[in-house]
Design a protein around this motif. Structure first.
Motif, short mmCIF file in Angstrom:
data_model
loop_
_atom_site.label_atom_id
_atom_site.label_comp_id
_atom_site.label_asym_id
_atom_site.label_seq_id
_atom_site.Cartn_x
_atom_site.Cartn_y
_atom_site.Cartn_z
N VAL A 236 0.84 -1.19 0.00
CA VAL A 236 0.00 0.00 0.00
C VAL A 236 0.88 1.25 0.00
O VAL A 236 1.72 1.42 0.88
CB VAL A 236 -0.94 0.02 1.22
CG1 VAL A 236 -1.83 1.25 1.18
CG2 VAL A 236 -1.77 -1.25 1.28
N ASN A 237 0.71 2.10 -0.99
CA ASN A 237 1.40 3.39 -1.05
C ASN A 237 0.67 4.37 -0.15
O ASN A 237 -0.49 4.70 -0.38
CB ASN A 237 1.43 3.89 -2.50
CG ASN A 237 2.27 5.15 -2.66
OD1 ASN A 237 2.54 5.86 -1.69
ND2 ASN A 237 2.68 5.42 -3.89
N LEU A 238 1.35 4.87 0.86
CA LEU A 238 0.72 5.71 1.88
C LEU A 238 0.86 7.20 1.62
O LEU A 238 0.56 8.01 2.49
CB LEU A 238 1.28 5.37 3.26
CG LEU A 238 1.01 3.96 3.77
CD1 LEU A 238 1.70 3.73 5.11
CD2 LEU A 238 -0.48 3.70 3.89
N THR A 239 1.29 7.59 0.42
CA THR A 239 1.42 9.02 0.13
C THR A 239 0.06 9.69 -0.03
O THR A 239 -0.05 10.91 -0.05
CB THR A 239 2.25 9.24 -1.15
OG1 THR A 239 1.64 8.54 -2.23
CG2 THR A 239 3.68 8.73 -0.95
N GLY A 240 -0.99 8.93 -0.18
CA GLY A 240 -2.36 9.44 -0.24
C GLY A 240 -3.31 8.33 0.14
O GLY A 240 -2.88 7.23 0.50
N GLU A 241 -4.61 8.60 0.08
CA GLU A 241 -5.58 7.54 0.40
C GLU A 241 -5.56 6.49 -0.70
O GLU A 241 -5.66 6.81 -1.88
CB GLU A 241 -6.98 8.12 0.55
CG GLU A 241 -8.00 7.10 1.00
CD GLU A 241 -9.33 7.72 1.38
OE1 GLU A 241 -10.33 6.98 1.38
OE2 GLU A 241 -9.36 8.93 1.67
N ARG A 242 -5.44 5.25 -0.31
CA ARG A 242 -5.35 4.15 -1.26
C ARG A 242 -6.43 3.11 -0.96
O ARG A 242 -6.86 2.93 0.18
CB ARG A 242 -3.96 3.49 -1.20
CG ARG A 242 -2.83 4.40 -1.66
CD ARG A 242 -2.94 4.71 -3.16
NE ARG A 242 -1.83 5.50 -3.65
CZ ARG A 242 -1.82 6.82 -3.73
NH1 ARG A 242 -2.89 7.50 -3.33
NH2 ARG A 242 -0.77 7.48 -4.17
N SER A 243 -6.85 2.41 -2.02
CA SER A 243 -7.86 1.37 -1.90
C SER A 243 -7.24 0.01 -2.16
O SER A 243 -6.43 -0.14 -3.08
CB SER A 243 -9.01 1.63 -2.89
OG SER A 243 -10.00 0.62 -2.77
#
Length: 305
Positions: free
Chosen positions: A256-263
């Motif tokens: 999961v890339n946590l630089t923004g909201e991810r699904s």
């Protein structure tokens, strides 16, 4: 020594699509007696049932019997299946069992074998000319049989039958339950609760995977998706300073890339699910960082599909 604490906030979102099947009342007939049977509504639906809400799926409904004949009528209300087998269904899969209970005399009138079974303790209903009476019935679905979201129904007839099993009048009903798409999440493993947050101690910060056993538990009526966000955009922060340690997480093997909201999409199959998804924390570069406690807040929300 660099140490960190990760705060996880778990959320919940449910969606629903309510459906009301059409009614199809039948005409009343009789000989010496003529009973008009009015059910309001003609669809007895247990609406908006959440399998994880902790409540029993039930509803109470009424039927009014009116004697439109010129003589006294004695009869017993009887429920019959329009088309077996017994159970609330979408047309496929295992049906949901249910019970129909008469509130007036505490009788079980469920048509499990195709029709209500008359019992010695059950008394006839007596109506004089132009007399009417309203009876209440409780519909209770079996929560253990609920295995998917959707609308499950069964068509039945309720008839006023005399002691020779002749119909004096009746109408058709739709029995049913609407099961909401719903999901719940929780954590299992190495964490502690503090003010409603799950606190995960990542230990002494070293580059690589933190040795923390942690699982995300998901209970769902079917397909679901996870939404993940980080307060510090994927960085563990030292207090209110500008000192950071980068990190990433993987849920159920999905990075999961946590630089923004991810699904994160859940499994594609339908039906009840009880998943345990491992959570891993990948720590980045920790060289030349000030000593102290680094932390972040991650929010995880589940959405039922």
């Amino acid at each position: 020594m660099l140490r960190s604490f990760l705060f996880l906030a778990a959320g919940l979102l449910t969606t629903s699509a309510l459906a009301q099947p059409p009614s199809n009342p039948a005409a009343s007939t009789g000989r010496d007696c003529l009973i008009r049977t009015n059910a309001t509504p003609t669809s007895w639906m247990i609406q908006g049932y959440d399998p994880f809400g902790g409540s029993l799926p039930e509803g109470t409904f009424g039927v009014t019997f009116v004697n439109e004949g010129s003589s006294e009528c004695r009869f017993t209300p009887v429920f019959e299946l329009v088309q077996p087998p017994f159970g609330l269904s979408t047309g496929s899969g295992k049906p949901i069992g249910y019970a129909l209970l008469s509130m007036s005399d505490s009788q079980d009138v469920t048509p499990r074998a195709g029709r209500s079974q008359q019992r010695p303790s059950q008394r006839d209903l007596k109506l004089g000319p132009n007399e009417s009476r309203t009876l209440l019935y409780k519909l209770v679905a079996d929560p253990d049989d609920v295995a998917d979201a959707g609308t499950f129904t069964q068509n039945v007839l309720i008839e006023a039958q005399d002691n020779l099993f002749r119909s004096l009048g009746g109408t058709q009903l739709v029995l049913g339950i609407n099961v909401l798409p719903s999901a719940r999440i929780g954590l299992a493993g190495a964490f502690m609760m503090d003010n409603g947050h799950a606190v995960v101690n990542l230990g002494e910060l070293r580059r690589g995977i933190a040795p923390v056993p942690l699982q995300l538990r998901v209970n769902s009526t079917g397909r679901y998706a996870l939404s993940v966000s980080s307060a510090n955009s994927g960085r563990l922060r030292l207090g209110l300073s500008e000192w950071y340690v980068p990190y990433t997480i993987a849920i159920g093997g999905t990075s999961v890339n946590l630089t923004g909201e991810r699904s994160v999409a859940g499994p594609p199959s339908s039906g009840f699910r009880r998943d345990s998804l491992p959570i891993q924390f990948q720590i980045g570069d920790v060289a030349d960082r000030r000593a102290g406690t680094y932390s972040d807040v991650i929010s995880i929300t589940v959405t039922a599909r």
